[in-house]
Design a protein around this motif. Structure first.
Motif, PDB file in Angstrom:
ATOM      1  N   PHE A   1     -21.398   8.195   5.159  1.00 45.97           N
ATOM      2  CA  PHE A   1     -21.708   9.538   4.674  1.00 45.97           C
ATOM      3  C   PHE A   1     -21.703  10.543   5.825  1.00 45.97           C
ATOM      4  O   PHE A   1     -21.113  11.619   5.722  1.00 45.97           O
ATOM      5  N   PHE A   2     -22.363  10.191   6.930  1.00 48.79           N
ATOM      6  CA  PHE A   2     -22.397  11.113   8.071  1.00 48.79           C
ATOM      7  C   PHE A   2     -21.032  11.251   8.724  1.00 48.79           C
ATOM      8  O   PHE A   2     -20.698  12.315   9.249  1.00 48.79           O
ATOM      9  N   SER A   3     -20.233  10.212   8.654  1.00 51.01           N
ATOM     10  CA  SER A   3     -18.868  10.314   9.165  1.00 51.01           C
ATOM     11  C   SER A   3     -18.049  11.294   8.327  1.00 51.01           C
ATOM     12  O   SER A   3     -17.337  12.153   8.875  1.00 51.01           O
ATOM     13  N   TYR A   4     -18.149  11.181   7.003  1.00 51.50           N
ATOM     14  CA  TYR A   4     -17.441  12.117   6.119  1.00 51.50           C
ATOM     15  C   TYR A   4     -17.950  13.550   6.307  1.00 51.50           C
ATOM     16  O   TYR A   4     -17.169  14.505   6.295  1.00 51.50           O
ATOM     17  N   LEU A   5     -19.262  13.682   6.484  1.00 51.18           N
ATOM     18  CA  LEU A   5     -19.831  15.004   6.725  1.00 51.18           C
ATOM     19  C   LEU A   5     -19.287  15.590   8.028  1.00 51.18           C
ATOM     20  O   LEU A   5     -18.936  16.780   8.087  1.00 51.18           O
ATOM     21  N   ALA A   6     -19.194  14.765   9.053  1.00 51.04           N
ATOM     22  CA  ALA A   6     -18.663  15.237  10.336  1.00 51.04           C
ATOM     23  C   ALA A   6     -17.203  15.648  10.206  1.00 51.04           C
ATOM     24  O   ALA A   6     -16.788  16.660  10.779  1.00 51.04           O
ATOM     25  N   TRP A   7     -16.413  14.876   9.449  1.00 49.04           N
ATOM     26  CA  TRP A   7     -15.008  15.252   9.264  1.00 49.04           C
ATOM     27  C   TRP A   7     -14.881  16.561   8.499  1.00 49.04           C
ATOM     28  O   TRP A   7     -14.011  17.391   8.804  1.00 49.04           O
ATOM     29  N   ALA A   8     -15.740  16.766   7.498  1.00 48.71           N
ATOM     30  CA  ALA A   8     -15.708  18.022   6.741  1.00 48.71           C
ATOM     31  C   ALA A   8     -16.077  19.196   7.647  1.00 48.71           C
ATOM     32  O   ALA A   8     -15.429  20.254   7.611  1.00 48.71           O
ATOM     33  N   LEU A   9     -17.086  19.006   8.472  1.00 52.57           N
ATOM     34  CA  LEU A   9     -17.474  20.070   9.399  1.00 52.57           C
ATOM     35  C   LEU A   9     -16.389  20.310  10.440  1.00 52.57           C
ATOM     36  O   LEU A   9     -16.145  21.454  10.837  1.00 52.57           O
ATOM     37  N   TYR A  10     -15.739  19.249  10.873  1.00 52.39           N
ATOM     38  CA  TYR A  10     -14.651  19.403  11.843  1.00 52.39           C
ATOM     39  C   TYR A  10     -13.503  20.186  11.227  1.00 52.39           C
ATOM     40  O   TYR A  10     -12.938  21.094  11.855  1.00 52.39           O
ATOM     41  N   GLY A  11     -13.135  19.839  10.000  1.00 52.39           N
ATOM     42  CA  GLY A  11     -12.052  20.561   9.318  1.00 52.39           C
ATOM     43  C   GLY A  11     -12.384  22.035   9.143  1.00 52.39           C
ATOM     44  O   GLY A  11     -11.545  22.919   9.399  1.00 52.39           O
ATOM     45  N   THR A  12     -13.624  22.319   8.728  1.00 52.62           N
ATOM     46  CA  THR A  12     -14.050  23.706   8.571  1.00 52.62           C
ATOM     47  C   THR A  12     -14.024  24.434   9.914  1.00 52.62           C
ATOM     48  O   THR A  12     -13.533  25.567  10.009  1.00 52.62           O
ATOM     49  N   GLY A  13     -14.527  23.782  10.939  1.00 54.23           N
ATOM     50  CA  GLY A  13     -14.539  24.387  12.271  1.00 54.23           C
ATOM     51  C   GLY A  13     -13.144  24.605  12.811  1.00 54.23           C
ATOM     52  O   GLY A  13     -12.881  25.598  13.506  1.00 54.23           O
ATOM     53  N   LEU A  14     -12.232  23.691  12.505  1.00 52.08           N
ATOM     54  CA  LEU A  14     -10.850  23.833  12.969  1.00 52.08           C
ATOM     55  C   LEU A  14     -10.166  25.031  12.308  1.00 52.08           C
ATOM     56  O   LEU A  14      -9.465  25.807  12.981  1.00 52.08           O
TER      57      LEU A  14
END
Length: 182
Positions: free
Chosen positions: A53-66
């Motif tokens: 779950f935290f990995s998926y959350l981090a990827w979502a935040l990374y995509g948004t930040g990118l």
């Protein structure tokens, strides 16, 4: 009679050293097993689900930040202050951080627990039977040619603490420290 007392003192000292090594080895092994229980915690399905779950959350935040970083770089570039190289480097750093933050801490924890257990067993000789230790002592005694060889330098790797009472005191202090921590 003096030589026999000296030899008996050395043998008794080695038995006390072996006993001390076994106690410290046991404590090290005990704490390594406790650490292994923590390592096994990461093998449970519900813990893996939380980490995922935290990995998926981090990827979502990374995509948004990118996406935000790309728009910000475009806006800054239109005014002449944009730096594509810095934005690309930050994107690569973010990718590496997101890729590794759920894997590296778990692997480092496993490594530290395993290393602690192996080092403790290696340093203390935990697991060696008293027969093996006695055989090693007898081999070292048979290699001694004179009484001066026996008294010169540390014997059997333990020369700094020569009193059995000091070793017993160290065991009591270690037990007190463990009880105090828990």
């Amino acid at each position: 009679m003096f030589i026999w007392d000296f030899v008996a003192d050395k043998i008794l000292g080695q038995i006390v050293d072996w006993f001390y090594g076994q106690v410290v080895g046991f404590l090290g092994n005990f704490f390594a097993e406790m650490g292994n229980m923590g390592v096994e915690l990461f093998e449970m399905s519900w813990v893996q689900s939380i980490v995922l779950f935290f990995s998926y959350l981090a990827w979502a935040l990374y995509g948004t930040g990118l996406v935000v970083a790309c728009f910000e770089c475009g806006i800054e570039y239109s005014s002449g202050r944009g730096n594509i190289r810095e934005t690309a480097l930050n994107a690569i750093k973010g990718f590496m951080a997101v890729s590794l933050f759920t894997v590296v801490p778990v692997r480092l924890y496993e490594l530290s627990v395993t290393l602690q257990g192996q080092l403790t067993a290696g340093i203390t000789g935990y697991g060696a039977s008293i027969g093996d230790v006695a055989s090693d002592i007898m081999q070292e005694f048979s290699a001694v040619e004179s009484l001066t060889d026996l008294t010169s330098g540390p014997f059997l790797g333990f020369g700094s603490i020569t009193s059995g009472i000091m070793i017993l005191f160290c065991i009591i202090l270690m037990a007190y420290a463990i009880i105090k921590v828990f």
